[in-house]
Design a protein around this motif. Structure first.
Motif, PDB file in Angstrom:
ATOM      1  N   PRO A  42       0.810  -1.226   0.000  1.00 51.25           N
ATOM      2  CA  PRO A  42       0.000   0.000   0.000  1.00 51.25           C
ATOM      3  C   PRO A  42       0.837   1.267   0.000  1.00 51.25           C
ATOM      4  N   ASP A  43       2.023   1.238   0.606  1.00 49.86           N
ATOM      5  CA  ASP A  43       2.846   2.440   0.674  1.00 49.86           C
ATOM      6  C   ASP A  43       3.530   2.757  -0.647  1.00 49.86           C
ATOM      7  N   GLU A  44       3.440   1.867  -1.644  1.00 48.99           N
ATOM      8  CA  GLU A  44       3.969   2.165  -2.971  1.00 48.99           C
ATOM      9  C   GLU A  44       3.035   3.070  -3.764  1.00 48.99           C
ATOM     10  N   LEU A  45       1.798   3.244  -3.305  1.00 51.17           N
ATOM     11  CA  LEU A  45       0.851   4.105  -4.003  1.00 51.17           C
ATOM     12  C   LEU A  45       1.198   5.571  -3.762  1.00 51.17           C
ATOM     13  N   ALA A  46       1.060   6.387  -4.805  1.00 54.32           N
ATOM     14  CA  ALA A  46       1.298   7.820  -4.663  1.00 54.32           C
ATOM     15  C   ALA A  46       0.196   8.437  -3.797  1.00 54.32           C
ATOM     16  N   PRO A  91     -16.534   5.125  -3.552  1.00 54.83           N
ATOM     17  CA  PRO A  91     -17.530   4.328  -2.823  1.00 54.83           C
ATOM     18  C   PRO A  91     -17.190   2.839  -2.921  1.00 54.83           C
ATOM     19  N   ARG A  92     -17.134   2.177  -1.784  1.00 60.65           N
ATOM     20  CA  ARG A  92     -16.790   0.756  -1.746  1.00 60.65           C
ATOM     21  C   ARG A  92     -17.998  -0.089  -2.108  1.00 60.65           C
ATOM     22  N   GLY A  93     -17.709  -1.266  -2.659  1.00 59.69           N
ATOM     23  CA  GLY A  93     -18.769  -2.184  -3.004  1.00 59.69           C
ATOM     24  C   GLY A  93     -19.381  -2.831  -1.780  1.00 59.69           C
ATOM     25  N   ALA A  94     -20.501  -3.527  -1.989  1.00 60.47           N
ATOM     26  CA  ALA A  94     -21.184  -4.208  -0.890  1.00 60.47           C
ATOM     27  C   ALA A  94     -20.487  -5.530  -0.589  1.00 60.47           C
ATOM     28  N   ARG A  95     -20.478  -5.884   0.699  1.00 59.92           N
ATOM     29  CA  ARG A  95     -19.892  -7.139   1.177  1.00 59.92           C
ATOM     30  C   ARG A  95     -18.440  -7.262   0.689  1.00 59.92           C
ATOM     31  N   THR A  96     -17.613  -6.336   1.139  1.00 59.13           N
ATOM     32  CA  THR A  96     -16.217  -6.279   0.711  1.00 59.13           C
ATOM     33  C   THR A  96     -15.302  -6.280   1.920  1.00 59.13           C
ATOM     34  N   ARG A  97     -14.061  -6.658   1.655  1.00 53.95           N
ATOM     35  CA  ARG A  97     -13.015  -6.635   2.684  1.00 53.95           C
ATOM     36  C   ARG A  97     -11.742  -6.093   2.049  1.00 53.95           C
ATOM     37  N   LEU A  98     -11.102  -5.149   2.742  1.00 50.51           N
ATOM     38  CA  LEU A  98      -9.838  -4.556   2.310  1.00 50.51           C
ATOM     39  C   LEU A  98      -8.763  -4.963   3.304  1.00 50.51           C
ATOM     40  N   VAL A  99      -7.721  -5.640   2.814  1.00 54.53           N
ATOM     41  CA  VAL A  99      -6.623  -6.114   3.649  1.00 54.53           C
ATOM     42  C   VAL A  99      -5.400  -5.251   3.360  1.00 54.53           C
ATOM     43  N   LEU A 100      -4.914  -4.542   4.375  1.00 54.84           N
ATOM     44  CA  LEU A 100      -3.725  -3.697   4.260  1.00 54.84           C
ATOM     45  C   LEU A 100      -2.569  -4.398   4.953  1.00 54.84           C
ATOM     46  N   ILE A 101      -1.466  -4.582   4.240  1.00 55.13           N
ATOM     47  CA  ILE A 101      -0.306  -5.271   4.792  1.00 55.13           C
ATOM     48  C   ILE A 101       0.772  -4.241   5.109  1.00 55.13           C
ATOM     49  N   ALA A 102       1.108  -4.125   6.380  1.00 58.40           N
ATOM     50  CA  ALA A 102       2.159  -3.224   6.896  1.00 58.40           C
ATOM     51  C   ALA A 102       1.985  -1.793   6.402  1.00 58.40           C
ATOM     52  N   GLU A 144       1.706   2.283   6.503  1.00 55.26           N
ATOM     53  CA  GLU A 144       2.197   3.370   7.344  1.00 55.26           C
ATOM     54  C   GLU A 144       1.047   4.314   7.673  1.00 55.26           C
ATOM     55  N   GLN A 145       1.345   5.313   8.508  1.00 48.40           N
ATOM     56  CA  GLN A 145       0.283   6.158   9.053  1.00 48.40           C
ATOM     57  C   GLN A 145      -0.540   6.888   7.982  1.00 48.40           C
ATOM     58  N   PRO A 146       0.068   7.457   6.914  1.00 47.31           N
ATOM     59  CA  PRO A 146      -0.783   8.110   5.901  1.00 47.31           C
ATOM     60  C   PRO A 146      -1.813   7.184   5.281  1.00 47.31           C
ATOM     61  N   LEU A 147      -1.453   5.904   5.059  1.00 47.19           N
ATOM     62  CA  LEU A 147      -2.421   4.956   4.502  1.00 47.19           C
ATOM     63  C   LEU A 147      -3.511   4.644   5.520  1.00 47.19           C
ATOM     64  N   LEU A 148      -3.146   4.552   6.793  1.00 47.27           N
ATOM     65  CA  LEU A 148      -4.159   4.313   7.819  1.00 47.27           C
ATOM     66  C   LEU A 148      -5.111   5.491   7.930  1.00 47.27           C
ATOM     67  N   GLN A 155      -2.921  -6.869  -5.096  1.00 47.18           N
ATOM     68  CA  GLN A 155      -2.170  -5.750  -5.659  1.00 47.18           C
ATOM     69  C   GLN A 155      -0.755  -6.217  -6.014  1.00 47.18           C
ATOM     70  N   THR A 156      -0.313  -5.909  -7.231  1.00 46.22           N
ATOM     71  CA  THR A 156       1.050  -6.192  -7.667  1.00 46.22           C
ATOM     72  C   THR A 156       1.680  -4.897  -8.144  1.00 46.22           C
ATOM     73  N   LEU A 157       3.000  -4.868  -8.173  1.00 44.25           N
ATOM     74  CA  LEU A 157       3.721  -3.668  -8.585  1.00 44.25           C
ATOM     75  C   LEU A 157       3.798  -3.592 -10.099  1.00 44.25           C
ATOM     76  N   ASP A 158       3.820  -2.358 -10.621  1.00 39.70           N
ATOM     77  CA  ASP A 158       3.892  -2.167 -12.074  1.00 39.70           C
ATOM     78  C   ASP A 158       5.186  -2.705 -12.654  1.00 39.70           C
ATOM     79  N   ARG A 159       6.246  -2.803 -11.826  1.00 34.27           N
ATOM     80  CA  ARG A 159       7.534  -3.237 -12.343  1.00 34.27           C
ATOM     81  C   ARG A 159       7.629  -4.753 -12.473  1.00 34.27           C
ATOM     82  N   THR A 160       6.581  -5.471 -12.108  1.00 34.79           N
ATOM     83  CA  THR A 160       6.589  -6.929 -12.222  1.00 34.79           C
ATOM     84  C   THR A 160       6.589  -7.334 -13.688  1.00 34.79           C
TER      85      THR A 160
END
Length: 411
Positions: free
Chosen positions: A114-118, A129-140, A142-146, A252-257
């Motif tokens: 998530p911290d790779e996002l601008a 707007p988030r979809g119905a019955r969804t889950r977002l998993v954030l891995i490690a 940092e505070q701006p993303l939280l 989520q995968t990185l563009d450089r993959t």
């Protein structure tokens, strides 16, 4: 006795002229060996390092936590298990793909980086707007993303490591079914109503927040999802529980993959078409350069410090840093700096403790709302909201923060 001592001294000194012929001998092969032995030893070390590197296997074509990677740090095993349980899995790298995934129903989205996002992309994604019955998993995260996806959740730089298994000690069904798991990384603390699991050091490495049919899960790291740790403790059950709650899964995968068919790791890049001789030659030159740098670095003296000839005013330093932020388009970083300073000054004016960093978000917003007579939600958005989209919004944010601080300081 004293007169007979000098005569024996002259015969003892007689062999001294015989030592003169040894001078040219010192300039022979032995002297050249002593003079060049370090260069020869460096060449031998270089050849040994090259031979060792030649035996090291190549790295994976994908980054860690990539569902296409079968390396120890990849997540192909967890992804295949989820597919066997009827979960459709795909990857998303760009902002448009992630926006579509977050807006879809019955979908679990895993932000592995998530911290790779601008900052502007984070603001766009958090405002969707988030979809119905969804889950977002954030891995490690940092505070701006939280602040963007889970306002009120604070992170700690304290890392629990990942060697020891932790007990869930919570009522989250996925954690209860999994039992002990090897979680680690940063720890988090949320608001009342959030579910915190796997405590360590006074905080928790897993935190869940549910609002209606939408859920946000924060993980300290993704080691429990990786191939190498999936068979340890309850990591497999925890991975299946967190990622298999809905029929659709998006990684989520990185563009450089490298672009390669799903499930393969034999994709070729430009380096695969360069002959091996050139690669090893370049590597040897690099190692030789490092050895030469280390050899010459021994001749450097200690670092010297001196006082500046002129005093730089704080206002000039502030203006210079502001110009750098503007040139780089770092509105999110500038906004976070302004908000963090405003939070600390406001906490000091309200008498709230903040010796370990930022004050508690809930306590700060409630105390400020009581002082100003404003809704706590407005102050939450002002102090912990997403980054501004343009310079005008950043200027409005600075003015609003100044007005809020002035009003708080009024008796």
């Amino acid at each position: 006795m004293t007169t007979t001592a000098p005569p024996p001294a002259t015969p003892a000194a007689a062999p001294a002229p015989a030592a003169a012929p040894t001078g040219p001998a010192d300039r022979g092969p032995r002297a050249r060996w002593r003079r060049h032995r370090w260069w020869l030893l460096s060449v031998l070390v270089l050849l040994l390092v090259g031979a060792l590197i030649a035996g090291i296997p190549g790295n994976s074509a994908y980054y860690p936590l990539d569902p296409r990677s079968g390396s120890p740090s990849g997540t192909r095993a967890a992804d295949q298990l989820l597919r066997q349980h009827g979960i459709s899995s795909r990857t998303a790298s760009g902002t448009e793909e992630l926006s579509a995934a977050l807006g879809a129903d019955d979908t679990t989205v895993v932000l592995t980086y998530p911290d790779e996002l601008a900052y502007r992309h984070v603001a766009e994604l958090s405002a969707l707007p988030r979809g119905a019955r969804t889950r977002l998993v954030l891995i490690a995260p940092e505070q701006p993303l939280l602040n963007a996806f889970a306002p009120g959740v604070s992170s700690s730089s304290y890392s629990t490591g990942s060697s020891a298994a932790l007990a869930p000690d919570c009522e989250l069904p996925e954690a209860v079914n999994a039992g002990a798991a090897a979680l680690g990384g940063p720890s988090y603390e949320g608001r009342p109503g959030d579910t915190a699991c796997y405590p360590s050091g006074g905080r928790h490495t897993l935190l869940s927040r549910t609002r209606g049919d939408q859920q946000v899960v924060v993980l300290g790291n993704g080691d429990a999802l990786s191939n190498q740790a999936l068979d340890e403790e309850g990591d497999a059950a925890l991975a299946l529980g967190l990622l298999g709650a809905h029929p659709h899964l998006v990684w989520q995968t990185l563009d450089r993959t490298p672009t390669a068919p799903s499930g393969t790791e034999d994709a070729k890049d430009l380096g695969d078409y360069i002959p091996d001789g050139w690669s090893w030659g370049t590597l040897q030159l690099a190692v030789a350069g490092l050895l030469a740098a280390a050899w010459r670095a021994r001749r450097l003296g200690p670092v010297l410090t001196e006082r500046l000839p002129a005093v730089v005013r704080a206002s000039e330093t502030t203006e210079g840093r502001a110009r750098l932020y503007r040139r780089a388009g770092a509105r999110g970083h500038a906004a976070e700096t302004l908000c963090r300073a405003a939070r600390r000054r406001t906490a000091a004016a309200l008498g709230l403790p903040h010796t370990t960093g930022d004050p508690d978000p809930a306590a700060l917003t409630e105390a400020a709302a009581a002082r100003l007579g404003r809704p706590a939600a407005d102050l939450q958005h002002l102090l912990y909201g997403p980054a501004p989209a343009d310079d005008a919004a950043l200027l409005r944010l600075a003015n609003d923060l100044d007005d809020m601080e002035w009003q708080v300081r009024q008796p």
